[in-house]
Design an enzyme around this catalytic site. Structure first.
Site, PDB file in Angstrom:
ATOM      1  N   GLU A   1       0.629  -1.145   0.041  1.00 19.53           N
ATOM      2  CA  GLU A   1      -0.120  -0.082   0.023  1.00 19.53           C
ATOM      3  C   GLU A   1       0.897   0.992  -0.129  1.00 19.53           C
ATOM      4  O   GLU A   1       2.070   1.182   0.468  1.00 19.53           O
ATOM      5  CB  GLU A   1      -0.882   0.042   1.293  1.00 19.53           C
ATOM      6  CG  GLU A   1      -0.266   0.098   2.320  1.00 19.53           C
ATOM      7  CD  GLU A   1      -1.154  -0.219   3.640  1.00 19.53           C
ATOM      8  OE1 GLU A   1      -0.926   0.564   4.459  1.00 19.53           O
ATOM      9  OE2 GLU A   1      -2.070  -0.935   3.598  1.00 19.53           O
TER      10      GLU A   1
ATOM     11  N   TYR B   1       6.901   1.677  -8.460  1.00 26.88           N
ATOM     12  CA  TYR B   1       6.023   0.424  -8.268  1.00 26.88           C
ATOM     13  C   TYR B   1       5.308   0.212  -9.658  1.00 26.88           C
ATOM     14  O   TYR B   1       5.461  -1.036 -10.174  1.00 26.88           O
ATOM     15  CB  TYR B   1       4.810   0.720  -7.072  1.00 26.88           C
ATOM     16  CG  TYR B   1       5.343   0.717  -5.724  1.00 26.88           C
ATOM     17  CD1 TYR B   1       6.670   0.359  -5.432  1.00 26.88           C
ATOM     18  CD2 TYR B   1       4.664   1.839  -4.790  1.00 26.88           C
ATOM     19  CE1 TYR B   1       7.030   0.370  -3.841  1.00 26.88           C
ATOM     20  CE2 TYR B   1       5.165   1.720  -3.586  1.00 26.88           C
ATOM     21  CZ  TYR B   1       6.215   1.235  -3.082  1.00 26.88           C
ATOM     22  OH  TYR B   1       6.934   1.434  -1.777  1.00 26.88           O
TER      23      TYR B   1
END
Length: 146
Positions: A103, A115
């Site tokens: 997260e 990411y």
């Protein structure tokens, strides 16, 4: 150089996290990763004998979860977060992971870009998950598969 974290790295890692996080991890919470307790793993980035960053994750069966990545403020933007993440992803895969989850704060554009470049895709969000000076912020849930 990226190496496995050790108990002696906990205080330094907590200090780095306190510099870069609105809600830093406490040393006792980090210690289980650096002691590699119950599916927990820690990697540290070391330069000239000093710890400049760390990444912690959990691997249970074939799923991993990146729980925190932190790099000294003066060393950010130099590819060290990418190096930590790439090393962790290689390690996870070698240990049998087929999926990695994490997260990230919605406002953390640099981390989100990293990411995404590493194959993570948006899975959802946790509304008002993180505290901020102005209130609360959403967490974006991301994952990738091998």
């Amino acid at each position: 150089m990226v190496r496995p974290g050790a108990d002696a790295d906990v205080a330094v890692a907590a200090g780095i996290d306190a510099l870069v996080s609105d809600q830093p991890w406490q040393p006792d919470s980090l210690s289980r990763y650096f002691n590699h307790e119950s599916h927990c793993h820690a990697l540290v980035l070391e330069q000239s004998g000093d710890v400049w960053g760390f990444l912690i994750y959990v691997l249970v069966l074939d799923e991993a979860s990146v729980d925190n990545v932190a790099v000294l403020p003066e060393a950010q933007g130099m590819g060290y977060g990418r190096l930590l993440l790439d090393t962790a992803l290689q390690q996870m895969q070698a240990l049998g992971a087929v999926r990695c989850m994490l997260e990230v704060r919605e406002s953390n554009v640099a981390a989100r870009g990293l990411y995404e470049k590493r194959g993570f895709q948006l899975d959802g969000r946790r509304r008002d998950y993180y505290k901020t000076a102005e209130g609360r912020e959403d967490a974006l849930l991301m994952s990738r598969r091998w």
